[in-house]
Design a protein around this motif. Sequence first.
Motif, PDB file in Angstrom:
ATOM      1  N   GLN A  54      -6.157  13.261  15.292  1.00 19.06           N
ATOM      2  CA  GLN A  54      -5.523  14.489  15.758  1.00 19.06           C
ATOM      3  C   GLN A  54      -6.537  15.406  16.439  1.00 19.06           C
ATOM      4  OE1 GLN A  54      -3.727  16.648  12.530  1.00 19.06           O
ATOM      5  NE2 GLN A  54      -3.633  18.577  13.647  1.00 19.06           N
ATOM      6  N   GLN A  55      -6.132  15.993  17.553  1.00 17.50           N
ATOM      7  CA  GLN A  55      -6.953  16.977  18.223  1.00 17.50           C
ATOM      8  C   GLN A  55      -6.565  18.349  17.681  1.00 17.50           C
ATOM      9  OE1 GLN A  55      -9.264  15.918  20.504  1.00 17.50           O
ATOM     10  NE2 GLN A  55     -10.140  17.980  20.703  1.00 17.50           N
ATOM     11  N   THR A  56      -7.511  19.053  17.110  1.00 19.41           N
ATOM     12  CA  THR A  56      -7.203  20.332  16.477  1.00 19.41           C
ATOM     13  C   THR A  56      -7.847  21.475  17.242  1.00 19.41           C
ATOM     14  OG1 THR A  56      -7.402  21.613  14.431  1.00 19.41           O
ATOM     15  CG2 THR A  56      -9.173  20.098  14.924  1.00 19.41           C
ATOM     16  N   SER A  57      -7.152  22.591  17.279  1.00 18.80           N
ATOM     17  CA  SER A  57      -7.683  23.771  17.965  1.00 18.80           C
ATOM     18  C   SER A  57      -8.435  24.655  16.977  1.00 18.80           C
ATOM     19  CB  SER A  57      -6.545  24.563  18.617  1.00 18.80           C
ATOM     20  OG  SER A  57      -5.614  24.981  17.636  1.00 18.80           O
ATOM     21  N   ARG A  58      -9.069  25.662  17.491  1.00 15.25           N
ATOM     22  CA  ARG A  58      -9.854  26.561  16.653  1.00 15.25           C
ATOM     23  C   ARG A  58      -8.950  27.314  15.679  1.00 15.25           C
ATOM     24  NH1 ARG A  58     -11.910  31.889  17.092  1.00 15.25           N
ATOM     25  NH2 ARG A  58     -14.025  32.091  16.223  1.00 15.25           N
ATOM     26  N   ALA A  81     -11.859  20.336  18.057  1.00 16.41           N
ATOM     27  CA  ALA A  81     -12.457  19.075  17.602  1.00 16.41           C
ATOM     28  C   ALA A  81     -11.378  18.013  17.435  1.00 16.41           C
ATOM     29  CB  ALA A  81     -13.193  19.286  16.283  1.00 16.41           C
ATOM     30  N   LYS A  82     -11.840  16.791  17.226  1.00 20.36           N
ATOM     31  CA  LYS A  82     -10.961  15.650  16.955  1.00 20.36           C
ATOM     32  C   LYS A  82     -11.239  15.165  15.536  1.00 20.36           C
ATOM     33  CE  LYS A  82      -9.664  11.098  18.744  1.00 20.36           C
ATOM     34  NZ  LYS A  82      -9.935  10.081  19.802  1.00 20.36           N
ATOM     35  N   ILE A  83     -10.180  14.916  14.769  1.00 13.51           N
ATOM     36  CA  ILE A  83     -10.347  14.495  13.377  1.00 13.51           C
ATOM     37  C   ILE A  83     -10.726  13.016  13.342  1.00 13.51           C
ATOM     38  CG2 ILE A  83      -9.216  14.256  11.129  1.00 13.51           C
ATOM     39  CD1 ILE A  83      -7.395  16.577  11.921  1.00 13.51           C
ATOM     40  N   LYS A  84     -11.915  12.729  12.801  1.00 16.36           N
ATOM     41  CA  LYS A  84     -12.395  11.346  12.710  1.00 16.36           C
ATOM     42  C   LYS A  84     -12.019  10.703  11.380  1.00 16.36           C
ATOM     43  CE  LYS A  84     -16.482  10.285  14.045  1.00 16.36           C
ATOM     44  NZ  LYS A  84     -17.964  10.271  14.184  1.00 16.36           N
ATOM     45  N   LYS A  85     -12.055  11.508  10.289  1.00 20.74           N
ATOM     46  CA  LYS A  85     -11.802  10.929   8.973  1.00 20.74           C
ATOM     47  C   LYS A  85     -11.282  12.019   8.035  1.00 20.74           C
ATOM     48  CE  LYS A  85     -13.965   7.844   5.595  1.00 20.74           C
ATOM     49  NZ  LYS A  85     -15.218   7.139   5.216  1.00 20.74           N
TER      50      LYS A  85
END
Length: 392
Positions: free
Chosen positions: A221-225, A93-97
């Motif tokens: 930030q793009q975060t992995s599982r 996912a990508k962190i929006k907030k």
Amino acid sequence: MTAILQRYKMIVFLIVLVSGAAYGYRHFYKKKPEKNLAQESKSFFKVSDEILKRHPVTFVSLKEVSRFEELALPGRITYDPESMARVGSTVEAKIKKVLVREGDRVSQGSPLAILSSVQLGEVEAAYVKARASLEALKLQADRAKELFEMKVTAAKEYELATMQYKTAKTEAETTRIKLENYGLTPSEIEGIERGVYVSSNLVLRSPINGEVTERKAIIGQQTSRNEELFTIANLNNLWVLLDVYEKDLGGVNEGAQATIYPFGTEESTKIQGRVAYVGAVLDSVKRTAKIRIMVSNRGGKLKPGQTVTAKVAGLVVSTGDGKRRMLPLEAVHEIEGRSVVFVHHDDGRFEAVNVVVGDIIEDDIIILSGVSEGAQVASKGSFVLKSEYLRY
């Protein structure tokens, strides 16, 4: 005549002198031994063989030990794993907030961040589709059952419709489980079922009550599982980890009292704890084992990662400065404000001896005076002697 008078006076003087000496002897010399005898009889007493047989008594002598002081060991504060959690996304996912900062206090279920996930959106869409298919196939299976019972259709058509419905139900349930594993709440899933909530957003929530002690999440930030984004910890209870050398391990037991002195604070600033675990495995290089001390941190004086000094009951080092004489603590009794031990004599009698005591060290007590070297002092079972002594 004068000579006779002087001789008479001399005789009277001698009579008075002898009478006075006799009176003094009777009142001072004879009574004094009686008084000492009374004191002696009060201190000495006998106990029947029958009582001693029913209640055996063991005897010990004074033992000498080196003077010592508690060993101060360096330690480190760390989290109690039972009171902490590391939180991350269960899906790419990508962190929006980001909704919290380090130091913020959160409750179980509090939102920490909002993420946007294409993969989550796909699963939500699949769930909507599976639910729609399930409803249609349920109606079809119910209709096939009615027609079969009316003998309008064959059993094969009824069984086919029932099988298709069960397959769709399994698919819908499996997709729902995926949504739960991704972190969606029951109310959010119910919203998807009603068709009023279809979104690719994922809300990360705190699984425990505590404080945000670490935040790695950054907007965009793009975060992995399973990548760790937050650390949540309840800091009311912490661990102190010590390295204890192999030669000192025999002096410490689980449950032993420990005193923690945080670095950079006054000597009076100390925190009490207890040994919760003594390591069973030695470091092959340092020849040390880990000791874990549980401490309460409700005052907030300790912080994870902080260096401290700890003193643990049983971990001592000899100072080489003289000797101390000691007896087991169970050998000393309090009687009318006095510290008393019972000494056994060769004639079978016991003597109640007043002693001056010092510090208590684990199961022993320091004897400053009152007991001579080699005296046989009643220890285990001496409570029976106390009862017999108080009867006299």
